[in-house]
Scaffold this motif. Sequence first.
Motif, PDB file in Angstrom:
ATOM      1  N   GLU A 349       0.840  -1.207   0.000  1.00 57.52           N
ATOM      2  CA  GLU A 349       0.000   0.000   0.000  1.00 57.52           C
ATOM      3  C   GLU A 349       0.875   1.257   0.000  1.00 57.52           C
ATOM      4  O   GLU A 349       0.581   2.227  -0.686  1.00 57.52           O
ATOM      5  N   ALA A 350       1.975   1.213   0.775  1.00 58.18           N
ATOM      6  CA  ALA A 350       2.902   2.357   0.821  1.00 58.18           C
ATOM      7  C   ALA A 350       3.502   2.616  -0.558  1.00 58.18           C
ATOM      8  O   ALA A 350       3.606   3.764  -1.008  1.00 58.18           O
ATOM      9  N   GLU A 352       2.200   1.723  -3.432  1.00 56.90           N
ATOM     10  CA  GLU A 352       1.128   2.142  -4.339  1.00 56.90           C
ATOM     11  C   GLU A 352       0.820   3.632  -4.192  1.00 56.90           C
ATOM     12  O   GLU A 352       0.467   4.308  -5.159  1.00 56.90           O
ATOM     13  N   LYS A 353       0.949   4.155  -2.946  1.00 54.25           N
ATOM     14  CA  LYS A 353       0.606   5.556  -2.694  1.00 54.25           C
ATOM     15  C   LYS A 353       1.800   6.504  -2.863  1.00 54.25           C
ATOM     16  O   LYS A 353       1.659   7.711  -2.731  1.00 54.25           O
ATOM     17  N   TYR A 355       3.390   7.633  -5.306  1.00 53.59           N
ATOM     18  CA  TYR A 355       3.361   8.636  -6.386  1.00 53.59           C
ATOM     19  C   TYR A 355       2.735   9.954  -5.916  1.00 53.59           C
ATOM     20  O   TYR A 355       2.886  10.991  -6.555  1.00 53.59           O
ATOM     21  N   ARG A 356       2.021   9.920  -4.768  1.00 55.65           N
ATOM     22  CA  ARG A 356       1.388  11.140  -4.253  1.00 55.65           C
ATOM     23  C   ARG A 356       2.348  12.006  -3.437  1.00 55.65           C
ATOM     24  O   ARG A 356       1.982  13.080  -2.999  1.00 55.65           O
TER      25      ARG A 356
END
Length: 361
Positions: A349-350, A352-353, A355-356
């Motif tokens: 999850e880390a 995946e996120k 890019y923010r």
Amino acid sequence: YDLIRPDEAGATPEEEEAKEKRQIEEAKRRVIASFVLSAPIIIYYMLIHMFNLRHVHALYGLDLNYIYWILSTPIQFIIAWPFYRNSFTSIRVGSANMDVLVALGTSAAYFYSMIGFLFFNIDHPFWESSAALLSFILLGRFLEARAKGRASTAIKELLKLEAKEAHVLRGNQEELVPIDQIKEGDVVVVRPGEKIPVDGVILEGKSHIDEKVITGESYPVSKTVGDEVIGATINQEGLITFKVTKVGKNTLLSQIVQMVEEAQASRAPIQNLVDKISEYFVPAVVVLSILVFTGWYFGAGLPFRAGLLRMIAVLVISCPCALGLATPTALIVGIGRATNFGIILKGGEALEKAYRLTAIA
């Protein structure tokens, strides 16, 4: 996953590495064997279709279809057996995975070819469909296994940072002891240039310690009596004596390794979405393929062979191997590569996120 009973010890990193190598070697052998057997069939049918040639039914009095049948049978039932095994396991627990589509599609092509050739004298069996498909999907699985193996080397590299032995004070004597024999409460002596074997608190001496393998800090950190020291870091100048506070799985390095392992085993939200889609997608595809066959054979009045060909096409082309293979492979490789650069991710999850991100501290 392999079960470890309470009375068993978990595998050591060396045993895990050996097991991983065996799995990759087995996948490689399956790929080589399948392409050795399928190559004559694939080349023959490619030439026929590319240059619109007539089928050569017999060579020196021997029907070539007998040769293709003999070549494709071991691919279908021996080399590609894991697809059947995984399908049975999946269906038994009321689920359906990608392997179900592979097994159904290739089996339909194989059994139609065999029965049609032996009993109905069909002109063009589909030996190449099952043999080529299985060969290329096995190649995909081998590449996936190799990518996972490369990614998990990040964990092994971390484990190699540990010291292998330490100078422990037993009574008034200094003994050289393997790291796995050090206990909490032991007093350890570390000379300049040596690695600190485990976590502890300094009792005597002061020094500067290079902690960049753990913290990323490029400058050595000043340490004196009462300060904590971390296993796998390097004592740069003074002689220090420290009391052991953490050993084995409790050391900071071991906890970092465990965190990387958990991160690689954790699931990103996108993977859960893929699994939910697959759960409904596979049965839907099977139903759709039956409807396609029924429509063409009974509705449009096409020959049985034409209806079956379209049914096989639906089964095989619907297999979303990209979703099933690419997502976990990308996560494992991503987390492994990040670890090589000193970035520890707590899970998919880390990643995946990430890019923010707008700022890095």
